[in-house]
Design an enzyme around this catalytic site. Structure first.
Site, PDB file in Angstrom:
ATOM      1  N   HIS A 103      26.988  18.281  49.222  1.00 17.06           N
ATOM      2  CA  HIS A 103      25.547  18.458  49.067  1.00 17.06           C
ATOM      3  C   HIS A 103      24.801  17.131  48.938  1.00 17.06           C
ATOM      4  CE1 HIS A 103      26.399  18.330  44.609  1.00 17.06           C
ATOM      5  NE2 HIS A 103      25.243  17.696  44.607  1.00 17.06           N
ATOM      6  N   ASP A 152      32.434  21.834  48.638  1.00 15.92           N
ATOM      7  CA  ASP A 152      31.402  20.844  48.323  1.00 15.92           C
ATOM      8  C   ASP A 152      31.979  19.434  48.343  1.00 15.92           C
ATOM      9  OD1 ASP A 152      28.861  19.923  47.759  1.00 15.92           O
ATOM     10  OD2 ASP A 152      29.060  20.150  45.605  1.00 15.92           O
ATOM     11  N   SER A 210      26.374  13.476  41.037  1.00 15.71           N
ATOM     12  CA  SER A 210      27.147  14.292  41.974  1.00 15.71           C
ATOM     13  C   SER A 210      28.012  13.424  42.883  1.00 15.71           C
ATOM     14  CB  SER A 210      26.213  15.144  42.832  1.00 15.71           C
ATOM     15  OG  SER A 210      25.562  16.110  42.064  1.00 15.71           O
TER      16      SER A 210
END
Length: 473
Positions: A112, A142, A215
């Site tokens: 992402h 992901d 992230s």
């Protein structure tokens, strides 16, 4: 100024100092870990070009010929519409983290972080900025594998996420809100967490402060080994609330190996819809305690169907690994190698039974949704069509006491014969069709390579067509 303390106070203060010293010795010192590993952590920034419609001319007002006074007037107020009907182009930017896994420039981050990016810039600890290309990505896990064109880069050592324990100290390094190389620490709160829409990842839950920008960054154990990739947070505000989730490094490296080799990830597939076993269900099935994954549905043409799994079976173990609850099964299946035959232990009618199932490949999301289908709806692969039971209202409307409805037709025998979406299938090979369950059994017995009659109703008219059953079915 002199301060006089009694012997009791001196003893009490000395005791406090001793206790605080013991507590201080019991807390980990992360300074060397951060110093040693920060050079292999990277900041990732992406740029995406976006086109959207501008304000445009007022509704109902036509454009005027270029160069005329009216054209100049409206362009002044509503902008130059050009040939793109008022579309405006602009750039969006996003930030994330990642880490280097090989000295020749391979970098792991979250999918992402780089999704739909036109440009990916990796910023190293020494302030160098390098453009990266995507080697492969996997939305389901992901994860994304990037590559920068340079050599001699520092790398991180990955540990074993299977040996983790709840309560263990962990540390994250990343760029929350763009603040590069921020270090935050905490403990592992839980293991094997299953999140909505992420059933193939047994997440590591921590209380490490993770925020947007973290992230894709690494999660370390006290030995300085990467044991997870920070991926998600649970939040009602958009900021950290004490619940962070990381992808286990073992799962990540398995995916990375496939991304490096072929640019995509394949996963094992069983083909069952499962639910958790409640205390009441456990009692009804004769289990001493709630455990396992209860099979609520078996997908057509799936490995489970071929391997003899039945609705109502409770899967207790998969490839020798226990299934304590339903959420534990998908990660085990996903990590299984496609084509491998696995022993699956089930509870059926109060007795345990071991099935041998050849694992298939997890279909793409669109194909999987088709396979799942809806209640009273199936995809018949032999004839290449999708059918559904007729509702009571539909039967009354068409004045029918039998028949099924054609929902979709793909390339194959049905389309070649002229079957269309919306047709009502009344009979095939002189056998009246009552519902899709009976239809499935009839189709399975159709003679290969032969042409059989099919009765259809289209609108208010009915007619027979000839459909040829493929030889290789």
């Amino acid at each position: 100024m002199k301060i006089f303390l009694g012997k009791q106070w001196v003893f009490f203060i000395a005791l406090l100092l001793i206790i605080s010293g013991v507590q201080a010795e019991g807390l980990p010192d992360f300074t060397e870990l951060v110093k040693k590993n920060s050079p292999a952590v990277v900041n990732i920034s992406t740029t995406q070009k976006v086109t959207r419609s501008g304000p445009g001319f007022p509704r109902g007002l036509h454009q005027f010929p270029k160069g005329t006074p009216f054209d100049d007037f409206f362009r002044h107020f509503f902008g130059d519409q050009g040939g793109d009907e008022g579309q405006q182009k602009f750039e969006t930017h996003s930030l994330g983290s990642g880490f280097i896994i090989s000295s020749d420039g391979y970098i792991i981050t979250n999918y992402h972080v780089i999704r739909d990016a036109d440009t990916i810039i990796v910023r190293l600890n020494d302030r160098r900025e390098l453009e990266a290309k995507v080697i492969g990505s996997d939305e389901r896990s992901d994860l994304a594998l990037l590559k920068v064109g340079t050599e001699g880069l520092p790398t991180l050592k990955h540990g074993n996420s299977r040996d983790l324990k709840v309560g263990e100290w962990v540390l994250a390094i990343g760029s929350p809100f763009g603040f590069e190389y921020s270090a935050t620490a905490g403990i592992i709160s839980a293991l094997g967490r299953s999140l909505p829409e992420e059933s193939y990842i047994p997440f590591i839950q921590t209380d490490v402060a993770i925020n947007p920008g973290n992230s894709g960054g690494p999660l370390f154990n006290l030995a300085g080994e990467v044991i997870g990739i920070n991926s998600q947070i649970y939040s009602r505000t958009g900021g950290f609330m004490g619940l962070s989730f990381a992808i286990p490094i073992d799962v990540a490296m398995e995916a990375v190996a496939q991304l490096k080799e072929k640019g995509q990830v394949t996963r094992g597939w069983l083909g069952v819809i499962i639910q958790d076993v409640t205390r009441e269900l456990a009692e009804s099935f004769g289990l001493e305690k709630p455990q396992g994954a209860l099979v609520a549905k078996i997908l057509l043409g799936s490995p489970a169907a071929a391997g003899g799994v039945q609705v109502g079976d409770i899967i207790l173990s998969f490839d020798g690994k226990p299934v304590p609850q339903s959420s534990a099964l998908p990660p085990l299946v996903g990590l299984a190698k496609v084509g491998q035959t696995i022993n699956v232990q089930v509870l059926r009618s109060g007795a345990q039974k071991t099935l041998k199932i050849k694992i298939g490949e997890l279909p793409e999301e669109g194909e999987l949704q088709k396979a799942v289908g809806k209640p009273g709806q199936i995809i018949e692969k032999r004839l290449s069509l999708e059918v559904a039971d007729l509702s009571t209202e539909k039967r009354a409307q068409l004045n029918l006491d039998s028949g099924i409805q054609v929902i979709n037709v793909t390339e194959g025998p049905a389309s070649e014969a002229g079957v269309q979406s919306g047709d009502i299938l009344l009979s095939i090979n002189d056998t009246q069709i009552k519902d899709i369950k009976q239809f499935k059994g009839v189709v399975e017995k159709l003679p290969s390579g032969k042409t059989v009659p099919m009765l259809l109703q289209r609108g208010q008219s009915t007619s027979f067509i000839a459909i040829k059953i493929p030889k290789n079915s």
